[in-house]
Design an enzyme around this catalytic site. Sequence first.
Site, PDB file in Angstrom:
ATOM      1  N   THR A 125       0.844  -1.188   0.000  1.00 43.13           N
ATOM      2  CA  THR A 125       0.000   0.000   0.000  1.00 43.13           C
ATOM      3  C   THR A 125       0.880   1.239   0.000  1.00 43.13           C
ATOM      4  O   THR A 125       2.102   1.152  -0.133  1.00 43.13           O
ATOM      5  CB  THR A 125      -0.925   0.021   1.229  1.00 43.13           C
ATOM      6  OG1 THR A 125      -0.144   0.307   2.398  1.00 43.13           O
ATOM      7  CG2 THR A 125      -1.627  -1.314   1.412  1.00 43.13           C
ATOM      8  N   CYS A 126       0.240   2.387   0.207  1.00 41.14           N
ATOM      9  CA  CYS A 126       0.986   3.640   0.174  1.00 41.14           C
ATOM     10  C   CYS A 126       1.942   3.785   1.344  1.00 41.14           C
ATOM     11  O   CYS A 126       2.848   4.612   1.301  1.00 41.14           O
ATOM     12  CB  CYS A 126       0.032   4.829   0.135  1.00 41.14           C
ATOM     13  SG  CYS A 126      -0.957   5.012   1.636  1.00 41.14           S
TER      14      CYS A 126
ATOM     15  N   GLU B 293      -8.326   4.692   7.855  1.00 41.87           N
ATOM     16  CA  GLU B 293      -8.665   4.667   6.432  1.00 41.87           C
ATOM     17  C   GLU B 293      -9.162   3.273   6.045  1.00 41.87           C
ATOM     18  O   GLU B 293      -8.694   2.261   6.552  1.00 41.87           O
ATOM     19  CB  GLU B 293      -7.458   5.090   5.587  1.00 41.87           C
ATOM     20  CG  GLU B 293      -6.208   4.238   5.777  1.00 41.87           C
ATOM     21  CD  GLU B 293      -6.104   3.122   4.765  1.00 41.87           C
ATOM     22  OE1 GLU B 293      -6.943   3.077   3.853  1.00 41.87           O
ATOM     23  OE2 GLU B 293      -5.188   2.299   4.897  1.00 41.87           O
TER      24      GLU B 293
ATOM     25  N   GLN C 145      -7.396  -3.485  -0.716  1.00 41.96           N
ATOM     26  CA  GLN C 145      -6.137  -4.195  -0.936  1.00 41.96           C
ATOM     27  C   GLN C 145      -6.228  -5.631  -0.424  1.00 41.96           C
ATOM     28  O   GLN C 145      -5.695  -6.561  -1.039  1.00 41.96           O
ATOM     29  CB  GLN C 145      -4.997  -3.459  -0.227  1.00 41.96           C
ATOM     30  CG  GLN C 145      -4.741  -2.048  -0.723  1.00 41.96           C
ATOM     31  CD  GLN C 145      -4.225  -2.029  -2.150  1.00 41.96           C
ATOM     32  OE1 GLN C 145      -3.586  -2.966  -2.600  1.00 41.96           O
ATOM     33  NE2 GLN C 145      -4.511  -0.950  -2.863  1.00 41.96           N
TER      34      GLN C 145
ATOM     35  N   ALA D 207      -7.570  10.916  -8.451  1.00 40.34           N
ATOM     36  CA  ALA D 207      -9.024  10.741  -8.453  1.00 40.34           C
ATOM     37  C   ALA D 207      -9.440   9.443  -7.774  1.00 40.34           C
ATOM     38  O   ALA D 207     -10.526   8.933  -8.026  1.00 40.34           O
ATOM     39  CB  ALA D 207      -9.554  10.776  -9.889  1.00 40.34           C
TER      40      ALA D 207
END
Length: 442
Positions: free
Chosen positions: A49-50, A114, A120, A190
């Site tokens: 993930t980020c 979050e 994920q 987006a």
Amino acid sequence: MALMVVGLSHRTASLEVLERAAFDARGAEEVLRALTASPHVEEAFVLSTCNRVELYCDVSRFHGGVADIGDVLCRRIGRGLDELGDQLYVHYEDAGVEHLFKVACGLDSMAVGESQILGQLRLALRGLHERGLAGGTLDRLLQTALRVGKRAHSETRLDAAGASLVDTAMTRAAGVVGELPGRRALVVGAGAMSALVATTLARAGLDVVVANRTPDRAQRLAAAVGGRATGLDDLRAEVAAADLVVSCTGAVGHVLDVATVASALLDRPERPLFLADLALPRDVHPDVATLRGAHLVDLEGLGADLASSAVAQDLRAVRAIVAEEVAAHAASLRAADVAPTVVALRAQARHVVEVEMRRLASRVDLDDTTRSEVDRAVHRIVEKLLHTPTVRVKELAEAPGGVGYAAALRALFDLEVTAQGGALPGDAPLSGTVADAVGHVS
């Protein structure tokens, strides 16, 4: 076999290392092939993930698993274990389960609470099914983690914590550009996080412009918040016109480099520009912070603000859910572990009955009716004798340390049972760094 998690996140590794470790779907497949080809890994899935890269594996040996998984991850990053050992963490068995459940709830995210992580996890679950691993150990674990994550969001105010990251960024922005209503905000990206950002900014009275590589996605998000859409080709002009820029794309390279921002600042020498980089890998080159008039904050800075806020108090209910679910999962595993022992005990009892009934038939001349009655009576006696101990051992096995009751039963009745688990030595730590684990080996 046992669960082992080896990974790194924003809590343990530098952003530079996290950027090198991040990979796409193709990279994930390469890592999975390398993992499952190693001698100590049976199943695996990747969570990238980020703000984290983690490898979840079902391993046959603790030390061998640490070595195999650590080697795969280090080769991916291009650094040696001697450099990364203190940044890589390892969790296994119950500690690994607890870590995954916290991740599923968003407790371990930079953006606390979050919910994007659930997407994920669904991708990881789909990958397991595509590789023919449905019904396996990790499949069941992932499905439980998804349920825990959904429960946390439905039973608590966890979603408010996710929005608080954006609120924190807005508070910082107001300190730089002044009151926010009427200001122009440029949202780059987006995706789900961008949608949260754009919605929050629009509700606060800002003029929102959405920039994205895919025009259709930018248009849909802009329309939803009453804003305007643009492509990335006009990024320099949009930055020059904006009061604040929030970037959160999934791009591998920098979306906003120093040259682009520096050029935009030339058109607005008297107006400060606030930039919030919510992406990992970074969207905004860190050297942008050195430009006069630019005020850049990234996930690390926002995370520090968030950790000290009152939001942390609202997460206690989620932590309680995680603790409850970890205990329930551990109990179910212990109960499943004792099942082969119970099956073996009953099989042994049936065998003894059959042997003794044959022996009786060879010594005593019984008619069919009498033999049938004796057979049923003996079976009833055996069932009644076994009922209480087998029920109790299942109940006791669910408690912490309950696996010892199954071991005692096997020893008392000399039962032959295929070993369950046993991948990890009793003196191995539940959690720690890979460097510690390697030191433990030596």
